[in-house]
Each structure stands twice: as C-alpha cells, then as structure tokens.
Design a protein around this motif. Structure first.
Motif, PDB file in Angstrom:
ATOM      1  N   ILE A 115      -3.874  -2.527  -7.488  1.00  0.00           N
ATOM      2  CA  ILE A 115      -2.808  -1.530  -7.464  1.00  0.00           C
ATOM      3  C   ILE A 115      -2.964  -0.733  -6.173  1.00  0.00           C
ATOM      4  O   ILE A 115      -4.059  -0.275  -5.855  1.00  0.00           O
ATOM      5  CB  ILE A 115      -2.916  -0.563  -8.656  1.00  0.00           C
ATOM      6  CG1 ILE A 115      -2.845  -1.318  -9.979  1.00  0.00           C
ATOM      7  CG2 ILE A 115      -1.838   0.514  -8.579  1.00  0.00           C
ATOM      8  CD1 ILE A 115      -3.271  -0.484 -11.171  1.00  0.00           C
ATOM      9  N   VAL A 116      -1.868  -0.567  -5.439  1.00  0.00           N
ATOM     10  CA  VAL A 116      -1.846   0.282  -4.251  1.00  0.00           C
ATOM     11  C   VAL A 116      -0.783   1.337  -4.502  1.00  0.00           C
ATOM     12  O   VAL A 116       0.369   0.999  -4.783  1.00  0.00           O
ATOM     13  CB  VAL A 116      -1.537  -0.517  -2.967  1.00  0.00           C
ATOM     14  CG1 VAL A 116      -1.571   0.391  -1.753  1.00  0.00           C
ATOM     15  CG2 VAL A 116      -2.519  -1.676  -2.795  1.00  0.00           C
ATOM     16  N   THR A 117      -1.173   2.606  -4.419  1.00  0.00           N
ATOM     17  CA  THR A 117      -0.242   3.680  -4.749  1.00  0.00           C
ATOM     18  C   THR A 117      -0.040   4.627  -3.568  1.00  0.00           C
ATOM     19  O   THR A 117      -0.831   4.641  -2.625  1.00  0.00           O
ATOM     20  CB  THR A 117      -0.750   4.501  -5.947  1.00  0.00           C
ATOM     21  OG1 THR A 117      -1.979   5.127  -5.582  1.00  0.00           O
ATOM     22  CG2 THR A 117      -0.946   3.636  -7.166  1.00  0.00           C
ATOM     23  N   SER A 118       1.000   5.431  -3.677  1.00  0.00           N
ATOM     24  CA  SER A 118       1.276   6.421  -2.634  1.00  0.00           C
ATOM     25  C   SER A 118       0.445   7.680  -2.838  1.00  0.00           C
ATOM     26  O   SER A 118       0.369   8.518  -1.951  1.00  0.00           O
ATOM     27  CB  SER A 118       2.765   6.777  -2.627  1.00  0.00           C
ATOM     28  OG  SER A 118       3.145   7.326  -3.878  1.00  0.00           O
ATOM     29  N   MET A 119      -0.146   7.820  -4.021  1.00  0.00           N
ATOM     30  CA  MET A 119      -0.988   8.975  -4.322  1.00  0.00           C
ATOM     31  C   MET A 119      -2.076   8.548  -5.299  1.00  0.00           C
ATOM     32  O   MET A 119      -2.000   7.476  -5.883  1.00  0.00           O
ATOM     33  CB  MET A 119      -0.161  10.117  -4.905  1.00  0.00           C
ATOM     34  CG  MET A 119       0.568   9.762  -6.188  1.00  0.00           C
ATOM     35  SD  MET A 119       1.716  10.999  -6.754  1.00  0.00           S
ATOM     36  CE  MET A 119       3.029  10.817  -5.578  1.00  0.00           C
ATOM     37  N   LYS A 120      -3.056   9.394  -5.482  1.00  0.00           N
ATOM     38  CA  LYS A 120      -4.153   9.079  -6.385  1.00  0.00           C
ATOM     39  C   LYS A 120      -3.650   9.007  -7.829  1.00  0.00           C
ATOM     40  O   LYS A 120      -2.865   9.847  -8.267  1.00  0.00           O
ATOM     41  CB  LYS A 120      -5.245  10.133  -6.264  1.00  0.00           C
ATOM     42  CG  LYS A 120      -6.467   9.814  -7.077  1.00  0.00           C
ATOM     43  CD  LYS A 120      -7.565  10.813  -6.842  1.00  0.00           C
ATOM     44  CE  LYS A 120      -8.678  10.547  -7.820  1.00  0.00           C
ATOM     45  NZ  LYS A 120      -9.934  10.354  -7.257  1.00  0.00           N
ATOM     46  N   VAL A 121      -4.109   7.985  -8.548  1.00  0.00           N
ATOM     47  CA  VAL A 121      -3.755   7.800  -9.945  1.00  0.00           C
ATOM     48  C   VAL A 121      -4.983   8.105 -10.787  1.00  0.00           C
ATOM     49  O   VAL A 121      -6.052   7.560 -10.547  1.00  0.00           O
ATOM     50  CB  VAL A 121      -3.279   6.353 -10.205  1.00  0.00           C
ATOM     51  CG1 VAL A 121      -2.993   6.127 -11.671  1.00  0.00           C
ATOM     52  CG2 VAL A 121      -2.064   6.034  -9.362  1.00  0.00           C
ATOM     53  N   SER A 175     -10.927  -6.810   0.797  1.00  0.00           N
ATOM     54  CA  SER A 175     -12.157  -6.873   0.016  1.00  0.00           C
ATOM     55  C   SER A 175     -11.875  -6.958  -1.483  1.00  0.00           C
ATOM     56  O   SER A 175     -12.499  -7.736  -2.205  1.00  0.00           O
ATOM     57  CB  SER A 175     -13.022  -5.653   0.321  1.00  0.00           C
ATOM     58  OG  SER A 175     -14.176  -5.647  -0.481  1.00  0.00           O
ATOM     59  N   ALA A 176     -10.926  -6.167  -1.959  1.00  0.00           N
ATOM     60  CA  ALA A 176     -10.598  -6.147  -3.386  1.00  0.00           C
ATOM     61  C   ALA A 176     -10.021  -7.468  -3.859  1.00  0.00           C
ATOM     62  O   ALA A 176     -10.171  -7.837  -5.039  1.00  0.00           O
ATOM     63  CB  ALA A 176      -9.628  -5.017  -3.685  1.00  0.00           C
ATOM     64  N   LEU A 177      -9.374  -8.210  -2.972  1.00  0.00           N
ATOM     65  CA  LEU A 177      -8.726  -9.467  -3.363  1.00  0.00           C
ATOM     66  C   LEU A 177      -9.506 -10.703  -2.983  1.00  0.00           C
ATOM     67  O   LEU A 177      -9.079 -11.817  -3.299  1.00  0.00           O
ATOM     68  CB  LEU A 177      -7.319  -9.527  -2.773  1.00  0.00           C
ATOM     69  CG  LEU A 177      -6.354  -8.454  -3.278  1.00  0.00           C
ATOM     70  CD1 LEU A 177      -5.028  -8.548  -2.548  1.00  0.00           C
ATOM     71  CD2 LEU A 177      -6.150  -8.566  -4.779  1.00  0.00           C
ATOM     72  N   SER A 178     -10.619 -10.537  -2.315  1.00  0.00           N
ATOM     73  CA  SER A 178     -11.434 -11.694  -1.930  1.00  0.00           C
ATOM     74  C   SER A 178     -12.237 -12.175  -3.117  1.00  0.00           C
ATOM     75  O   SER A 178     -12.783 -11.393  -3.882  1.00  0.00           O
ATOM     76  CB  SER A 178     -12.376 -11.322  -0.783  1.00  0.00           C
ATOM     77  OG  SER A 178     -11.634 -10.990   0.361  1.00  0.00           O
ATOM     78  N   ASP A 179     -12.289 -13.480  -3.259  1.00  0.00           N
ATOM     79  CA  ASP A 179     -13.050 -14.067  -4.389  1.00  0.00           C
ATOM     80  C   ASP A 179     -14.511 -14.178  -4.071  1.00  0.00           C
ATOM     81  O   ASP A 179     -14.986 -14.264  -3.049  1.00  0.00           O
ATOM     82  CB  ASP A 179     -12.499 -15.457  -4.729  1.00  0.00           C
ATOM     83  CG  ASP A 179     -11.098 -15.352  -5.333  1.00  0.00           C
ATOM     84  OD1 ASP A 179     -10.316 -16.248  -5.052  1.00  0.00           O
ATOM     85  OD2 ASP A 179     -10.820 -14.413  -6.076  1.00  0.00           O
ATOM     86  N   PRO A 214      -8.689  -2.610  -9.883  1.00  0.00           N
ATOM     87  CA  PRO A 214      -8.930  -1.784  -8.694  1.00  0.00           C
ATOM     88  C   PRO A 214      -7.653  -1.107  -8.223  1.00  0.00           C
ATOM     89  O   PRO A 214      -6.586  -1.724  -8.194  1.00  0.00           O
ATOM     90  CB  PRO A 214      -9.417  -2.800  -7.650  1.00  0.00           C
ATOM     91  CG  PRO A 214      -9.914  -3.970  -8.428  1.00  0.00           C
ATOM     92  CD  PRO A 214      -9.091  -4.005  -9.691  1.00  0.00           C
ATOM     93  N   ALA A 215      -7.753   0.177  -7.900  1.00  0.00           N
ATOM     94  CA  ALA A 215      -6.596   0.952  -7.438  1.00  0.00           C
ATOM     95  C   ALA A 215      -6.960   1.660  -6.139  1.00  0.00           C
ATOM     96  O   ALA A 215      -8.011   2.290  -6.046  1.00  0.00           O
ATOM     97  CB  ALA A 215      -6.171   1.955  -8.494  1.00  0.00           C
TER      98      ALA A 215
END
Length: 92
Positions: free
Chosen positions: A53-59, A88-92, A66-67
């Motif tokens: 998840i990539v957001t415009s603000m902290k969730v 890094s978050a998407l690397s296997d 992973p966000a």
C-alpha cells in the motif's frame, strides 16, 4: 504479479500523481504489477490480496500489508528513498 494499491483522501488527484511515480519505479525495476487507485476510506475493501500500500499520508490501521507514505513523490523530498522502499517491499 504484485498488487499495489495507491490511496489518498479523495482517490483522484494526489493518488494519480503518486501512482504515476510508482508505475515509473516499478517499470524501471522490471517488476510485474497490477496497480489500483482508491480512497483511504475504501482501502479496507481493496487490501485483501495486496502486496503493498502506498498512501498520500500515514495510515494508522494495520492491514497486514506493508504500507509506505508516498508523500515524498508529491513534495520531491526523499523520492529516491521511497523508490528504494517500494522495490525492497516487492522483491522476493
């Protein structure tokens, strides 16, 4: 294929800007992906099979995925760091 969700308050303006940068980052890294844009309030309905998840603000909610804050893509601050975190978050 990795599923990435980009979310912002309204689901349109800032998420589109962030989504474009995320797409560019993933294309350059050669990562196969599906990207979905949504609002923060509808994030809960999209997250079940997401890898990031990539957001415009902290969730504050923990969705078990992973966000990352993509706000730096809007401001230009630490873009390189955000790109590295995404890869890094998407690397296997």
């Amino acid at each position: 294929m990795k599923k990435v969700i980009v979310a912002c308050g309204g689901g349109i303006a800032t998420s589109t800007l962030i989504a474009d940068k995320v797409r560019q980052t993933l294309d350059e890294a050669g990562i196969d992906y599906q990207l979905t844009q949504t609002t923060l309030s509808e994030l809960v309905y999209e997250v079940s099979d997401a890898d990031l998840i990539v957001t415009s603000m902290k969730v504050e909610s923990d969705f078990g995925v992973p966000a990352l804050s993509g706000a730096g893509f809007l401001t230009g601050i630490n873009e390189k760091g955000i790109k590295e975190q995404i890869i890094s978050a998407l690397s296997d």
